[in-house]
Design a protein around this motif. Structure first.
Motif, PDB file in Angstrom:
ATOM      1  N   GLY A 144       0.809  -1.207   0.000  1.00 48.58           N
ATOM      2  CA  GLY A 144       0.000   0.000   0.000  1.00 48.58           C
ATOM      3  C   GLY A 144       0.841   1.255   0.000  1.00 48.58           C
ATOM      4  O   GLY A 144       2.059   1.218   0.217  1.00 48.58           O
ATOM      5  N   ARG A 176      -2.884  -4.198  -1.591  1.00 45.58           N
ATOM      6  CA  ARG A 176      -4.118  -4.427  -0.841  1.00 45.58           C
ATOM      7  C   ARG A 176      -4.956  -3.159  -0.663  1.00 45.58           C
ATOM      8  O   ARG A 176      -6.173  -3.221  -0.525  1.00 45.58           O
ATOM      9  CB  ARG A 176      -3.770  -4.966   0.556  1.00 45.58           C
ATOM     10  CG  ARG A 176      -2.817  -6.169   0.566  1.00 45.58           C
ATOM     11  CD  ARG A 176      -3.525  -7.474   0.619  1.00 45.58           C
ATOM     12  NE  ARG A 176      -4.538  -7.525   1.653  1.00 45.58           N
ATOM     13  CZ  ARG A 176      -4.309  -7.706   2.959  1.00 45.58           C
ATOM     14  NH1 ARG A 176      -3.059  -7.810   3.414  1.00 45.58           N
ATOM     15  NH2 ARG A 176      -5.306  -7.792   3.807  1.00 45.58           N
ATOM     16  N   TYR A 177      -4.284  -2.001  -0.573  1.00 40.82           N
ATOM     17  CA  TYR A 177      -5.007  -0.765  -0.267  1.00 40.82           C
ATOM     18  C   TYR A 177      -4.263   0.431  -0.841  1.00 40.82           C
ATOM     19  O   TYR A 177      -3.093   0.352  -1.234  1.00 40.82           O
ATOM     20  CB  TYR A 177      -5.140  -0.580   1.257  1.00 40.82           C
ATOM     21  CG  TYR A 177      -3.842  -0.195   1.922  1.00 40.82           C
ATOM     22  CD1 TYR A 177      -3.461   1.143   2.029  1.00 40.82           C
ATOM     23  CD2 TYR A 177      -2.962  -1.160   2.417  1.00 40.82           C
ATOM     24  CE1 TYR A 177      -2.249   1.501   2.598  1.00 40.82           C
ATOM     25  CE2 TYR A 177      -1.755  -0.807   2.989  1.00 40.82           C
ATOM     26  CZ  TYR A 177      -1.406   0.530   3.076  1.00 40.82           C
ATOM     27  OH  TYR A 177      -0.206   0.893   3.632  1.00 40.82           O
ATOM     28  N   ASP A 178      -4.958   1.565  -0.882  1.00 44.18           N
ATOM     29  CA  ASP A 178      -4.320   2.839  -1.193  1.00 44.18           C
ATOM     30  C   ASP A 178      -4.888   3.896  -0.261  1.00 44.18           C
ATOM     31  O   ASP A 178      -6.091   3.918   0.012  1.00 44.18           O
ATOM     32  CB  ASP A 178      -4.552   3.254  -2.644  1.00 44.18           C
ATOM     33  CG  ASP A 178      -3.857   4.558  -2.965  1.00 44.18           C
ATOM     34  OD1 ASP A 178      -2.612   4.567  -2.967  1.00 44.18           O
ATOM     35  OD2 ASP A 178      -4.549   5.572  -3.163  1.00 44.18           O
ATOM     36  N   LYS A 222     -14.021  -0.487  -1.748  1.00 46.97           N
ATOM     37  CA  LYS A 222     -12.896  -0.687  -2.651  1.00 46.97           C
ATOM     38  C   LYS A 222     -13.055   0.147  -3.921  1.00 46.97           C
ATOM     39  O   LYS A 222     -14.164   0.415  -4.368  1.00 46.97           O
ATOM     40  CB  LYS A 222     -12.755  -2.166  -3.028  1.00 46.97           C
ATOM     41  CG  LYS A 222     -12.269  -3.046  -1.892  1.00 46.97           C
ATOM     42  CD  LYS A 222     -12.012  -4.472  -2.358  1.00 46.97           C
ATOM     43  CE  LYS A 222     -11.415  -5.317  -1.228  1.00 46.97           C
ATOM     44  NZ  LYS A 222     -11.099  -6.697  -1.681  1.00 46.97           N
ATOM     45  N   ILE A 257      -9.147  -2.396  -4.903  1.00 49.27           N
ATOM     46  CA  ILE A 257      -8.195  -2.016  -3.854  1.00 49.27           C
ATOM     47  C   ILE A 257      -8.953  -1.311  -2.734  1.00 49.27           C
ATOM     48  O   ILE A 257      -9.788  -0.432  -2.983  1.00 49.27           O
ATOM     49  CB  ILE A 257      -7.117  -1.058  -4.416  1.00 49.27           C
ATOM     50  CG1 ILE A 257      -6.380  -1.700  -5.594  1.00 49.27           C
ATOM     51  CG2 ILE A 257      -6.160  -0.633  -3.324  1.00 49.27           C
ATOM     52  CD1 ILE A 257      -5.468  -2.817  -5.230  1.00 49.27           C
ATOM     53  N   TRP A 258      -8.678  -1.660  -1.485  1.00 54.66           N
ATOM     54  CA  TRP A 258      -9.298  -0.940  -0.370  1.00 54.66           C
ATOM     55  C   TRP A 258      -8.905   0.532  -0.434  1.00 54.66           C
ATOM     56  O   TRP A 258      -7.725   0.874  -0.573  1.00 54.66           O
ATOM     57  CB  TRP A 258      -8.856  -1.523   0.976  1.00 54.66           C
ATOM     58  CG  TRP A 258      -9.502  -2.825   1.329  1.00 54.66           C
ATOM     59  CD1 TRP A 258      -8.907  -4.056   1.425  1.00 54.66           C
ATOM     60  CD2 TRP A 258     -10.887  -3.039   1.647  1.00 54.66           C
ATOM     61  NE1 TRP A 258      -9.825  -5.007   1.766  1.00 54.66           N
ATOM     62  CE2 TRP A 258     -11.052  -4.414   1.912  1.00 54.66           C
ATOM     63  CE3 TRP A 258     -12.004  -2.196   1.724  1.00 54.66           C
ATOM     64  CZ2 TRP A 258     -12.274  -4.976   2.255  1.00 54.66           C
ATOM     65  CZ3 TRP A 258     -13.234  -2.746   2.056  1.00 54.66           C
ATOM     66  CH2 TRP A 258     -13.366  -4.118   2.318  1.00 54.66           C
ATOM     67  N   ASP A 259      -9.901   1.399  -0.326  1.00 59.73           N
ATOM     68  CA  ASP A 259      -9.703   2.843  -0.410  1.00 59.73           C
ATOM     69  C   ASP A 259      -9.766   3.432   0.998  1.00 59.73           C
ATOM     70  O   ASP A 259     -10.830   3.479   1.609  1.00 59.73           O
ATOM     71  CB  ASP A 259     -10.789   3.450  -1.296  1.00 59.73           C
ATOM     72  CG  ASP A 259     -10.624   4.949  -1.464  1.00 59.73           C
ATOM     73  OD1 ASP A 259      -9.476   5.418  -1.511  1.00 59.73           O
ATOM     74  OD2 ASP A 259     -11.655   5.656  -1.562  1.00 59.73           O
ATOM     75  N   PHE A 260      -8.610   3.866   1.513  1.00 59.95           N
ATOM     76  CA  PHE A 260      -8.503   4.414   2.871  1.00 59.95           C
ATOM     77  C   PHE A 260      -8.168   5.899   2.780  1.00 59.95           C
ATOM     78  O   PHE A 260      -6.995   6.288   2.798  1.00 59.95           O
ATOM     79  CB  PHE A 260      -7.420   3.673   3.664  1.00 59.95           C
ATOM     80  CG  PHE A 260      -7.688   2.213   3.892  1.00 59.95           C
ATOM     81  CD1 PHE A 260      -8.985   1.708   3.934  1.00 59.95           C
ATOM     82  CD2 PHE A 260      -6.636   1.321   4.086  1.00 59.95           C
ATOM     83  CE1 PHE A 260      -9.233   0.355   4.154  1.00 59.95           C
ATOM     84  CE2 PHE A 260      -6.868  -0.034   4.320  1.00 59.95           C
ATOM     85  CZ  PHE A 260      -8.170  -0.518   4.349  1.00 59.95           C
ATOM     86  N   ALA A 299      -6.657  -3.747   6.794  1.00 63.09           N
ATOM     87  CA  ALA A 299      -7.082  -4.485   5.602  1.00 63.09           C
ATOM     88  C   ALA A 299      -7.232  -5.971   5.925  1.00 63.09           C
ATOM     89  O   ALA A 299      -8.172  -6.630   5.449  1.00 63.09           O
ATOM     90  CB  ALA A 299      -6.088  -4.283   4.466  1.00 63.09           C
TER      91      ALA A 299
END
Length: 410
Positions: free
Chosen positions: A227, A249-251, A264, A268-271, A376
């Motif tokens: 990430g 896994r995430y951004d 997502k 991709i998980w959106d944080f 995540a």
């Protein structure tokens, strides 16, 4: 929601930074500790860990990362924990004591962090021509290169951080935010080149620096890296296709998100950085130290010292207000971004430290201050139907009928 022109100011990522998360504060179900950061205190040395060098020996495989909690699936009707992620951009150690200070703070509270390491912080300025940034001249960078002494400090701090259980992400390299060379204009292929270079700088620091007396970073960075946060929160749309191909896994690059449960983007998980209450103001502010500063001193990093105490209280109270709003309502995660900087007399460092201590208070057994990667992991362990229900709650909204009724219906 207030004045978007002020609320949406983006962090420029000056200087060094790190991403923070506490693993396993408290012991409520849904986050079972398997030797969390508070259960063992790493000295930065890999005692008893066999190192298998990779490439030139800049990195090494040493086995599973220590102090990682084991996520558990929520039981039907169970109230979710309150997750909080303190994150830091850049992750360089320039000898000002900030990197060690916040590592110690996390350790004191059984905490994990995410450090978004800028690849150029491991490259000597004499070797700057190795960097070929997209849409910019070779060797260009909008952040400075570190001295050899500070490169050595950064390597030691990143090594110790990983052994303490913290995540090492990436803040990429040259931090271009303006003009034709801005990351806002990069294509997916150009993001791929930038990422490959960032990984190369981390995995070939021994060749590039000539340092022979330092231990390797104790992880395989190509597998560890899952990430990122982009410079100035720009360019996410074209980054995500590349990130997905790389198995990320995430951004954490979205600006102006709300305090709701994440979903997502392109797999991709959106944080995102989030809009949180800004005490004394009619609008909300992004949950990052730079954005607080931009609203308080209009980007001036050294302003009126007479105002520092009030600004520090306001910054601390903004973080706490964001936490309390979520903790008492929808239990959406709180994402806080920071830089290792002494802007305006260091008030933002003190503000985030005070907020951290309030949030991570051991009396709150259901609070989990975690890294983005750990969060995540927890999301991926949950029933998708439960996550859909959680995403149905708005900012500050309590679950209709209470948690037991609301999530039992899932």
């Amino acid at each position: 929601m207030g004045d978007i022109s002020r609320r949406g100011i983006l962090g420029l990522g000056m200087g060094a930074a790190a991403a923070v998360g506490i693993s396993g504060c408290g012991s409520a179900k849904g986050w079972e500790s398997t030797g969390g950061s508070g259960s063992g205190k790493s000295s930065g040395k890999s005692e008893g860990r066999k190192a298998e060098p990779i490439g030139d020996g800049s990195t090494a495989r040493t086995g599973p990362q220590p102090h990682q909690p084991k996520p558990e699936r929520l039981e039907p009707g169970q109230k979710p924990p309150q997750f909080v992620v303190f994150s830091w951009d850049g992750a360089g150690d320039i000898g000002d004591g900030l990197f060690p200070r916040f590592r110690k703070l996390a350790k004191d509270y059984g905490a994990s962090m995410t450090f978004f390491l800028s690849g150029l912080y491991l490259v000597p300025e004499s070797k700057r021509s190795l960097y070929r940034p997209p849409n910019n001249p070779a060797g260009a960078s909008d952040i400075g290169f570190l001295s050899d002494e500070n490169i050595r400090r950064t390597l030691k701090s990143v090594r110790s951080a990983w052994l303490d259980g913290h995540e090492i992400g990436t803040h990429f390299n040259g931090h271009f935010c303006a003009g034709s060379g801005s990351v806002a204009h990069w294509t997916p292929a150009q993001w791929k080149s930038e990422i490959e270079q960032a990984v190369s700088f981390v995995t070939k620091w021994r060749t590039n620096t000539g340092f022979k007396d330092l231990e390797p970073l104790p992880f395989d960075y190509r597998k560890e890296l899952v990430g990122a946060r982009t410079p100035c929160l720009l360019g996410q749309d074209n980054l995500l296709p590349t990130a997905r191909k790389l198995g990320w896994r995430y951004d954490a690059s979205s600006p102006g998100g709300l305090q709701v449960w994440p979903g997502k983007k392109k797999g991709i998980w959106d944080f995102p950085l989030q809009q949180i209450p800004f005490p004394g103001r009619s609008f909300e502010v992004l949950s990052m130290d730079y954005n607080l500063m931009a609203n308080q001193s209009q980007n001036a990093t050294q302003s009126d010292p007479a105002k520092y105490p009030a600004w520090q209280r306001q910054a601390r109270d903004a973080y706490v207000a964001g936490f309390e709003r979520a903790y008492g309502s929808n239990r959406a995660p709180l994402f806080i971004g920071n830089h290792f900087e002494s802007w305006n007399g260091g008030i933002y460092m003190r503000a985030v430290e005070e907020a951290f201590k309030h949030i991570a208070d051991e009396k709150r057994k259901d609070v989990r201050v975690v890294s983005f990667r750990q969060y995540a992991d927890w999301l991926d362990a949950q029933d998708p139907r439960v996550l859909r229900k959680l995403r149905g709650l708005g900012v500050g909204q309590r679950p209709p009928g209470g948690w037991k009724a609301y999530l039992s219906a899932s």
